[in-house]
Design a protein around this motif. Structure first.
Motif, PDB file in Angstrom:
ATOM      1  N   ARG A  50     -38.569  71.183  77.532  1.00  0.00           N
ATOM      2  CA  ARG A  50     -38.115  73.306  78.303  1.00  0.00           C
ATOM      3  C   ARG A  50     -37.812  74.365  76.934  1.00  0.00           C
ATOM      4  O   ARG A  50     -37.802  75.592  77.323  1.00  0.00           O
ATOM      5  CB  ARG A  50     -36.295  72.568  77.757  1.00  0.00           C
ATOM      6  CG  ARG A  50     -36.377  71.292  79.270  1.00  0.00           C
ATOM      7  CD  ARG A  50     -36.029  71.779  80.343  1.00  0.00           C
ATOM      8  NE  ARG A  50     -35.963  70.771  81.619  1.00  0.00           N
ATOM      9  CZ  ARG A  50     -36.417  69.244  81.805  1.00  0.00           C
ATOM     10  NH1 ARG A  50     -37.562  68.982  80.682  1.00  0.00           N
ATOM     11  NH2 ARG A  50     -36.094  68.416  81.797  1.00  0.00           N
ATOM     12  N   ARG A  74     -34.608  61.052  76.171  1.00  0.00           N
ATOM     13  CA  ARG A  74     -33.982  60.046  77.025  1.00  0.00           C
ATOM     14  C   ARG A  74     -33.673  58.903  76.482  1.00  0.00           C
ATOM     15  O   ARG A  74     -33.796  58.295  76.087  1.00  0.00           O
ATOM     16  CB  ARG A  74     -35.718  59.887  78.527  1.00  0.00           C
ATOM     17  CG  ARG A  74     -35.492  61.067  79.010  1.00  0.00           C
ATOM     18  CD  ARG A  74     -36.734  60.635  79.639  1.00  0.00           C
ATOM     19  NE  ARG A  74     -36.753  61.746  80.792  1.00  0.00           N
ATOM     20  CZ  ARG A  74     -36.634  61.674  82.685  1.00  0.00           C
ATOM     21  NH1 ARG A  74     -35.474  60.447  82.544  1.00  0.00           N
ATOM     22  NH2 ARG A  74     -36.339  62.666  83.218  1.00  0.00           N
ATOM     23  N   ARG A 112     -30.238  69.002  68.226  1.00  0.00           N
ATOM     24  CA  ARG A 112     -31.746  69.304  68.821  1.00  0.00           C
ATOM     25  C   ARG A 112     -32.475  69.900  67.339  1.00  0.00           C
ATOM     26  O   ARG A 112     -33.652  69.777  67.342  1.00  0.00           O
ATOM     27  CB  ARG A 112     -31.683  70.853  69.738  1.00  0.00           C
ATOM     28  CG  ARG A 112     -30.797  70.318  71.107  1.00  0.00           C
ATOM     29  CD  ARG A 112     -31.373  71.486  71.533  1.00  0.00           C
ATOM     30  NE  ARG A 112     -32.930  71.926  71.826  1.00  0.00           N
ATOM     31  CZ  ARG A 112     -32.999  71.402  73.452  1.00  0.00           C
ATOM     32  NH1 ARG A 112     -32.214  70.649  74.231  1.00  0.00           N
ATOM     33  NH2 ARG A 112     -34.074  71.641  73.521  1.00  0.00           N
TER      34      ARG A 112
HETATM   35  O1   DC Z   1     -38.593  66.383  81.057  1.00  0.00           O
HETATM   36  P1   DC Z   1     -37.240  65.412  81.258  1.00  0.00           P
HETATM   37  O2   DC Z   1     -37.236  65.496  82.724  1.00  0.00           O
HETATM   38  O3   DC Z   1     -37.636  63.409  80.602  1.00  0.00           O
HETATM   39  O4   DC Z   1     -36.091  65.762  80.418  1.00  0.00           O
HETATM   40  C1   DC Z   1     -34.846  65.093  80.458  1.00  0.00           C
HETATM   41  C2   DC Z   1     -33.829  66.556  79.725  1.00  0.00           C
HETATM   42  O5   DC Z   1     -34.419  66.369  78.493  1.00  0.00           O
HETATM   43  C3   DC Z   1     -34.046  67.333  80.363  1.00  0.00           C
HETATM   44  O6   DC Z   1     -32.501  67.126  81.085  1.00  0.00           O
HETATM   45  C4   DC Z   1     -33.728  67.779  79.644  1.00  0.00           C
HETATM   46  C5   DC Z   1     -33.756  67.279  78.755  1.00  0.00           C
HETATM   47  N1   DC Z   1     -34.743  67.766  77.526  1.00  0.00           N
HETATM   48  C6   DC Z   1     -34.627  69.003  76.562  1.00  0.00           C
HETATM   49  O7   DC Z   1     -33.129  69.702  76.967  1.00  0.00           O
HETATM   50  N2   DC Z   1     -35.585  69.767  75.877  1.00  0.00           N
HETATM   51  C7   DC Z   1     -36.933  69.288  75.911  1.00  0.00           C
HETATM   52  N3   DC Z   1     -37.591  69.853  75.294  1.00  0.00           N
HETATM   53  C8   DC Z   1     -37.485  68.343  76.862  1.00  0.00           C
HETATM   54  C9   DC Z   1     -36.159  68.118  77.639  1.00  0.00           C
END
Ligand code: DC
Length: 238
Positions: free
Chosen positions: A144, A45, A123
Protein backbone atom coordinates in the motif's frame (compact mmCIF):
# COMPACT_ATOMS: atom_id res chain seq x y z
CA UNK A 1 43.05 3.18 -8.26
CA UNK A 2 39.52 3.48 -9.71
CA UNK A 3 36.42 2.53 -7.85
CA UNK A 4 33.45 0.93 -9.54
CA UNK A 5 30.20 2.50 -8.33
CA UNK A 6 28.35 -0.01 -6.14
CA UNK A 7 25.46 -1.46 -8.08
CA UNK A 8 22.12 -0.80 -6.38
CA UNK A 9 19.20 -3.22 -6.68
CA UNK A 10 16.41 -1.99 -8.93
CA UNK A 11 13.14 -1.65 -7.06
CA UNK A 12 9.72 -1.79 -8.70
CA UNK A 13 6.85 -0.82 -6.41
CA UNK A 14 3.23 -1.87 -6.92
CA UNK A 15 0.68 -0.30 -4.62
CA UNK A 16 -3.08 -0.46 -4.70
CA UNK A 17 -6.20 -1.65 -2.91
CA UNK A 18 -6.90 -5.31 -2.18
CA UNK A 19 -8.15 -7.29 -5.16
CA UNK A 20 -6.63 -4.97 -7.75
CA UNK A 21 -4.54 -7.89 -9.05
CA UNK A 22 -1.26 -6.47 -7.79
CA UNK A 23 -0.28 -9.70 -5.99
CA UNK A 24 -0.55 -11.78 -9.15
CA UNK A 25 1.14 -9.13 -11.26
CA UNK A 26 3.94 -8.55 -8.75
CA UNK A 27 4.70 -12.29 -8.71
CA UNK A 28 4.71 -12.43 -12.52
CA UNK A 29 6.92 -9.35 -12.80
CA UNK A 30 9.37 -10.84 -10.27
CA UNK A 31 9.68 -13.96 -12.43
CA UNK A 32 9.90 -11.90 -15.65
CA UNK A 33 12.79 -9.75 -14.36
CA UNK A 34 14.37 -12.45 -12.15
CA UNK A 35 13.89 -10.20 -9.10
CA UNK A 36 13.04 -10.94 -5.49
CA UNK A 37 9.47 -10.44 -4.32
CA UNK A 38 8.15 -8.68 -1.24
CA UNK A 39 4.49 -9.28 -0.40
CA UNK A 40 4.28 -6.66 2.35
CA UNK A 41 0.60 -7.42 3.00
CA UNK A 42 1.69 -10.90 4.07
CA UNK A 43 3.85 -9.33 6.79
CA UNK A 44 0.82 -7.49 8.22
CA UNK A 45 -1.29 -10.65 7.88
CA UNK A 46 1.40 -12.69 9.68
CA UNK A 47 1.54 -10.14 12.47
CA UNK A 48 -2.26 -10.21 12.78
CA UNK A 49 -2.21 -14.00 12.97
CA UNK A 50 0.59 -14.04 15.52
CA UNK A 51 -1.26 -11.45 17.62
CA UNK A 52 -4.33 -13.64 17.53
CA UNK A 53 -2.31 -16.69 18.60
CA UNK A 54 -1.06 -14.60 21.52
CA UNK A 55 -4.69 -13.75 22.43
CA UNK A 56 -4.26 -10.04 21.72
CA UNK A 57 -7.46 -10.28 19.64
CA UNK A 58 -10.78 -11.63 20.90
CA UNK A 59 -13.57 -12.21 18.35
CA UNK A 60 -11.61 -10.28 15.73
CA UNK A 61 -11.11 -7.14 17.86
CA UNK A 62 -8.46 -6.01 20.34
CA UNK A 63 -9.18 -7.18 23.89
CA UNK A 64 -11.31 -4.61 25.76
CA UNK A 65 -10.86 -2.28 22.75
CA UNK A 66 -7.38 -1.36 23.98
CA UNK A 67 -4.59 -1.38 21.37
CA UNK A 68 -1.65 -3.42 22.78
CA UNK A 69 1.00 -1.33 20.99
CA UNK A 70 4.03 -2.46 23.00
CA UNK A 71 3.25 -6.17 22.56
CA UNK A 72 2.55 -5.71 18.84
CA UNK A 73 5.83 -3.87 18.24
CA UNK A 74 7.66 -6.62 20.10
CA UNK A 75 5.96 -9.26 17.94
CA UNK A 76 6.69 -7.27 14.76
CA UNK A 77 10.40 -7.09 15.60
CA UNK A 78 10.69 -10.76 16.49
CA UNK A 79 8.30 -12.43 13.99
CA UNK A 80 9.88 -15.70 12.84
CA UNK A 81 8.85 -15.84 9.19
CA UNK A 82 10.09 -17.42 5.99
CA UNK A 83 8.98 -17.02 2.39
CA UNK A 84 9.98 -20.07 0.36
CA UNK A 85 9.26 -20.23 -3.40
CA UNK A 86 7.82 -23.63 -4.37
CA UNK A 87 8.19 -25.40 -7.71
CA UNK A 88 5.24 -23.39 -9.16
CA UNK A 89 7.02 -20.12 -8.27
CA UNK A 90 4.48 -19.50 -5.53
CA UNK A 91 5.52 -18.48 -2.06
CA UNK A 92 5.05 -20.87 0.83
CA UNK A 93 4.78 -18.78 4.01
CA UNK A 94 6.04 -20.12 7.33
CA UNK A 95 5.32 -18.60 10.74
CA UNK A 96 7.39 -20.11 13.54
CA UNK A 97 8.19 -22.94 11.12
CA UNK A 98 4.50 -23.73 10.48
CA UNK A 99 2.97 -23.47 7.01
CA UNK A 100 0.40 -20.63 7.17
CA UNK A 101 0.18 -20.01 3.41
CA UNK A 102 -3.60 -20.59 3.39
CA UNK A 103 -4.33 -19.31 6.89
CA UNK A 104 -3.03 -15.80 6.14
CA UNK A 105 -5.24 -15.50 3.03
CA UNK A 106 -8.60 -15.70 4.81
CA UNK A 107 -10.79 -12.58 5.09
CA UNK A 108 -10.44 -12.85 8.85
CA UNK A 109 -6.63 -12.65 8.63
CA UNK A 110 -7.06 -9.67 6.27
CA UNK A 111 -9.20 -7.92 8.84
CA UNK A 112 -6.65 -8.54 11.63
CA UNK A 113 -3.91 -7.27 9.29
CA UNK A 114 -5.69 -4.02 8.54
CA UNK A 115 -6.20 -3.41 12.28
CA UNK A 116 -2.51 -3.82 13.11
CA UNK A 117 -1.55 -1.84 9.99
CA UNK A 118 -3.12 1.40 11.29
CA UNK A 119 -0.73 1.54 14.25
CA UNK A 120 2.21 3.88 13.46
CA UNK A 121 4.64 2.10 15.80
CA UNK A 122 3.90 -1.23 14.10
CA UNK A 123 4.58 0.25 10.66
CA UNK A 124 7.92 1.63 11.85
CA UNK A 125 8.84 -1.74 13.38
CA UNK A 126 8.21 -3.44 10.02
CA UNK A 127 10.04 -0.81 7.92
CA UNK A 128 13.58 -2.20 8.03
CA UNK A 129 12.35 -5.76 7.61
CA UNK A 130 10.74 -4.68 4.32
CA UNK A 131 13.79 -2.70 3.12
CA UNK A 132 15.99 -5.74 3.74
CA UNK A 133 14.25 -7.45 0.80
CA UNK A 134 15.89 -4.99 -1.62
CA UNK A 135 18.92 -7.04 -2.65
CA UNK A 136 20.52 -7.59 -6.05
CA UNK A 137 19.51 -8.01 -8.74
CA UNK A 138 16.30 -6.25 -7.74
CA UNK A 139 12.95 -6.33 -5.99
CA UNK A 140 9.28 -6.16 -6.85
CA UNK A 141 7.54 -4.79 -3.76
CA UNK A 142 3.78 -5.18 -3.45
CA UNK A 143 1.71 -3.27 -0.89
CA UNK A 144 0.00 0.00 0.00
CA UNK A 145 2.91 2.32 0.78
CA UNK A 146 5.80 0.80 -1.16
CA UNK A 147 6.22 3.83 -3.43
CA UNK A 148 5.17 6.50 -0.92
CA UNK A 149 7.03 5.41 2.25
CA UNK A 150 9.15 2.24 2.09
CA UNK A 151 10.96 2.63 -1.25
CA UNK A 152 10.55 6.33 -2.11
CA UNK A 153 13.58 6.25 -4.47
CA UNK A 154 12.28 3.33 -6.55
CA UNK A 155 12.81 4.05 -10.27
CA UNK A 156 9.53 2.39 -11.33
CA UNK A 157 6.33 2.94 -9.32
CA UNK A 158 2.94 1.56 -10.20
CA UNK A 159 -0.46 2.22 -8.65
CA UNK A 160 -2.89 -0.49 -9.68
CA UNK A 161 -6.57 -0.04 -8.96
CA UNK A 162 -10.02 -1.34 -10.00
CA UNK A 163 -13.63 -0.66 -8.95
CA UNK A 164 -14.76 -2.24 -5.65
CA UNK A 165 -17.25 -4.49 -7.49
CA UNK A 166 -14.63 -5.76 -9.97
CA UNK A 167 -12.28 -6.46 -7.08
CA UNK A 168 -14.94 -8.27 -5.04
CA UNK A 169 -15.78 -10.50 -8.02
CA UNK A 170 -12.10 -11.42 -8.46
CA UNK A 171 -11.70 -12.13 -4.75
CA UNK A 172 -14.75 -14.41 -4.69
CA UNK A 173 -13.34 -16.40 -7.63
CA UNK A 174 -9.89 -16.55 -6.05
CA UNK A 175 -11.27 -17.88 -2.74
CA UNK A 176 -13.54 -20.40 -4.47
CA UNK A 177 -10.56 -21.68 -6.47
CA UNK A 178 -8.86 -22.28 -3.13
CA UNK A 179 -12.01 -24.17 -1.99
CA UNK A 180 -12.77 -21.42 0.53
CA UNK A 181 -16.48 -20.54 0.79
CA UNK A 182 -17.17 -16.93 -0.27
CA UNK A 183 -20.24 -14.68 -0.36
CA UNK A 184 -20.20 -11.75 -2.82
CA UNK A 185 -22.06 -9.27 -0.56
CA UNK A 186 -19.89 -10.05 2.44
CA UNK A 187 -16.71 -9.75 0.40
CA UNK A 188 -17.85 -6.45 -1.16
CA UNK A 189 -18.66 -4.83 2.17
CA UNK A 190 -15.41 -6.17 3.61
CA UNK A 191 -13.44 -4.68 0.70
CA UNK A 192 -15.22 -1.32 1.09
CA UNK A 193 -14.54 -1.29 4.83
CA UNK A 194 -10.88 -2.20 4.26
CA UNK A 195 -10.55 0.48 1.55
CA UNK A 196 -11.88 3.07 3.99
CA UNK A 197 -9.49 1.93 6.70
CA UNK A 198 -6.53 1.86 4.31
CA UNK A 199 -7.19 5.24 2.64
CA UNK A 200 -8.39 7.18 5.68
CA UNK A 201 -5.72 6.15 8.17
CA UNK A 202 -3.39 8.89 9.38
CA UNK A 203 -0.15 6.99 8.76
CA UNK A 204 0.95 5.81 5.31
CA UNK A 205 -2.58 5.93 3.82
CA UNK A 206 -3.19 4.13 0.55
CA UNK A 207 -2.62 6.63 -2.26
CA UNK A 208 -0.60 6.79 -5.47
CA UNK A 209 2.95 8.16 -5.24
CA UNK A 210 3.23 11.44 -7.18
CA UNK A 211 5.56 9.77 -9.68
CA UNK A 212 3.55 6.54 -10.06
CA UNK A 213 1.97 5.16 -13.22
CA UNK A 214 -1.75 4.76 -12.38
CA UNK A 215 -3.50 1.80 -14.02
CA UNK A 216 -7.24 1.07 -13.60
CA UNK A 217 -7.66 -2.63 -14.36
CA UNK A 218 -11.49 -2.79 -13.92
CA UNK A 219 -12.08 -3.71 -17.53
CA UNK A 220 -8.64 -5.03 -18.45
CA UNK A 221 -7.48 -8.64 -18.61
CA UNK A 222 -4.38 -9.68 -16.70
CA UNK A 223 -2.30 -10.09 -19.89
CA UNK A 224 -3.17 -6.58 -21.03
CA UNK A 225 -2.18 -5.10 -17.66
CA UNK A 226 1.03 -7.16 -17.55
CA UNK A 227 2.06 -5.93 -21.02
CA UNK A 228 1.40 -2.30 -20.04
CA UNK A 229 3.44 -2.64 -16.85
CA UNK A 230 6.38 -4.28 -18.63
CA UNK A 231 6.41 -1.46 -21.23
CA UNK A 232 6.49 1.13 -18.45
CA UNK A 233 9.13 -0.68 -16.37
CA UNK A 234 11.43 -1.28 -19.36
CA UNK A 235 11.22 2.42 -20.15
CA UNK A 236 11.99 3.41 -16.54
CA UNK A 237 14.81 0.91 -15.93
CA UNK A 238 16.33 1.59 -19.33
O1 DC B 1 -2.48 -6.67 0.44
P1 DC B 1 -3.19 -7.43 1.56
O2 DC B 1 -4.67 -7.52 1.37
O3 DC B 1 -2.55 -8.76 1.83
O4 DC B 1 -2.97 -6.54 2.88
C1 DC B 1 -3.54 -6.89 4.11
C2 DC B 1 -3.72 -5.61 4.95
O5 DC B 1 -2.43 -5.10 5.29
C3 DC B 1 -4.46 -4.48 4.24
O6 DC B 1 -5.69 -4.17 4.86
C4 DC B 1 -3.62 -3.26 4.39
C5 DC B 1 -2.39 -3.69 5.12
N1 DC B 1 -1.17 -3.33 4.40
C6 DC B 1 -0.61 -2.13 4.67
O7 DC B 1 -1.14 -1.36 5.47
N2 DC B 1 0.55 -1.76 4.09
C7 DC B 1 1.14 -2.57 3.19
N3 DC B 1 2.28 -2.18 2.63
C8 DC B 1 0.55 -3.81 2.87
C9 DC B 1 -0.62 -4.15 3.48
Amino acid sequence: MTYEPTKQPNVITIDGPSGSGKGTLAARLAVHYGYNLLDSGALYRLLGLKAQQQSLFVDGAFCDGIVPTVQLVDLALTLDIQFIPNKDQQLVVLLDGQDVTQAIRTEQAGSLASQVAVIPEVRIALLQRQRDFAVLPGLVADGRDMGTVVFTDAPAKIYLTASAVARAERRVNQLRNMAIDANMNDILSDIEARDRRDTERAVAPLKPAEDALIVDSSSMGIEEVFAELVRYIDLKLG
